[in-house]
Design a protein around this motif. Sequence first.
Motif: not given
Length: 587
Positions: A353-358, A342-346
């Motif tokens: 936010h994304l690291e916490m989500l992961f 799963l890639l997030y180009v953000v």
Amino acid sequence: MRRMSTLALRIEAALRDAVTQALGPEHREADLMLRPAQNPRFGDYQANLAMSLGKQLGVSPRELALRIVQALPQEPLFKEVSVAGPGFINLSLTDQALAEEGAAMLADPELHVPKTTAPDVVVIDYSSPNVAKEMHVGHIRSTVIGDAIVRVLERVGHRVLRQNHLGDWGTQFGMLIENLMDRRAAGDPVDLSAACDLNPVYREAKQRFDSEPEFQERARQRVVALQSGDAETRALWRQLVDSTVAYLDVMYRRLGVKLEPGDVCGESHYNSRLQGVVERLQAEGHLQESDGALCVFPRGYKNKEGDPLPMIVRKADGGYLYATTDLAAVLYRSQDLGGTHLLYVVGLPQRTHLEMLFQVVRDFGWVGEGVRLQHVGFGSVLGPDRKMLKTRAGENIRLKDLLDEAEARASAIVRGKNPELSSEQVETIARAVGVGALKYADLSSDRIKDYVFDWERMLAFDGNTAPYLVNAYVRIQSIFRKANVSPEALDGRALLPGDPAERALLLTLTRYGAAVQAVAESLEPHRLCGYLYDVASAFHPFYERCPILRSDVPEQARSSRLVLCALTARVLREGLDLLGIQVVEQM
Ligand code: ARG
């Protein structure tokens, strides 16, 4: 990656045999640290394994390197092998090996790009702008970088599912819809059907929301109506979303990216799943209450005061948040879509936010070992003052204006360079070159870093720019037109890299597959830009030094040079296509 008999793999195999011979089978899998030579004076490739191996085995690296070199099989591959300095193994290839590789690439529709042996189902979140808000430069970066990554991953054999995580849900729709209703009640129809930019609609609503308490209250109630499925409200919401999607489609087409309306899977898609997400967190005992809001606490995250950093999943008023939607999206992408990567180009501001989500979905066992989660972050686009790029009035730059300006500037340049072109030709060329230059400027800088937006530089015909690369391609096309042969007619003709400039170009071309593979692994498109720039830079001295069509050039040399031109053109065209950039036939 799948093993193919490309040149680099042949070198690797020979070297591996030698290492095994010289040091024993337990070193068969050693990292050879094989790379293009830093300095062409020392050869074409260098292998640096003796240094680390020497340390490990307690033997002098130079001694080790010599033993490996002695064990190298007598192959028509190597012209010269030597050991330099503390134990670098320098390898020069024979012209014949290079020529064979070049010819084989030309005959291969895949251009010797290796396919992956472990295909992933890649789910890539990119572009992801917001309804009724002009895409800002960050969204443009995401769109352009994401598109290049999609193309490269597909090229090496992954299955790629595109997800445009459109911001099409949330409290801002209360004010948007309420304002729309007021306008309509006042007799202004506000046409949402045409693919139009809804920026002014947003701006007006926001301004009223901030200044009219009565409107603000109605907007709040409108959110409730939207969430509870009130028919009229929903219908207007739908129109707002549809017209945004239609507008985006026009923009994506102009940008030449592979995103389609069907790739939109916006925040609203997850609406019906949010309650389930919170219930699951509750049932698994992960929720904590804080001032009425429900939170989870990702392990190890602290705020400035050193307190645990919450990820809020439900506000005190019952509303769900961005993070809740992202939790639902991880489940959807890994389970429903079967994604394994799963890639997030953000942009980088959303890194935490994304690291916490992961971290949360890993720790809670919501995704298994077989799923990789990766933030493909990028820096900001800066203006000449090294601050975030904005208009003079301090507003976000509209994508449409950027594209218009890119085309206008390119068109002036093309007209100046080639006054013979018709204005239609100029327009077509300017569209490709202008948009290409804009995208290339974005792609060619290391995505993690900020970069300074500079029209003059991106449209320059020298340096690491799209016009420079496209110009090399155009020169080759003009050679073929003058020679009156088609590149396909050259199949099977021999390459004879006699001149150092021919050899240097050919060597660079044989590295194409490795360059594409490096981007597929690092997700760093600027590496492909750097490679293509090397190709164009190697082409120019060849073009200066090695005449092709002059009458005194022997037939064999001419034919070999045309083959080299054909291969250069193929690599440039395909490489640029992987970046989402179109070539033109003349300029
Ligand atoms: N719409 C968001 C923004 O404009 C970007 C969404 C990124 N993707 C995600 N799954 N959070 O900032």
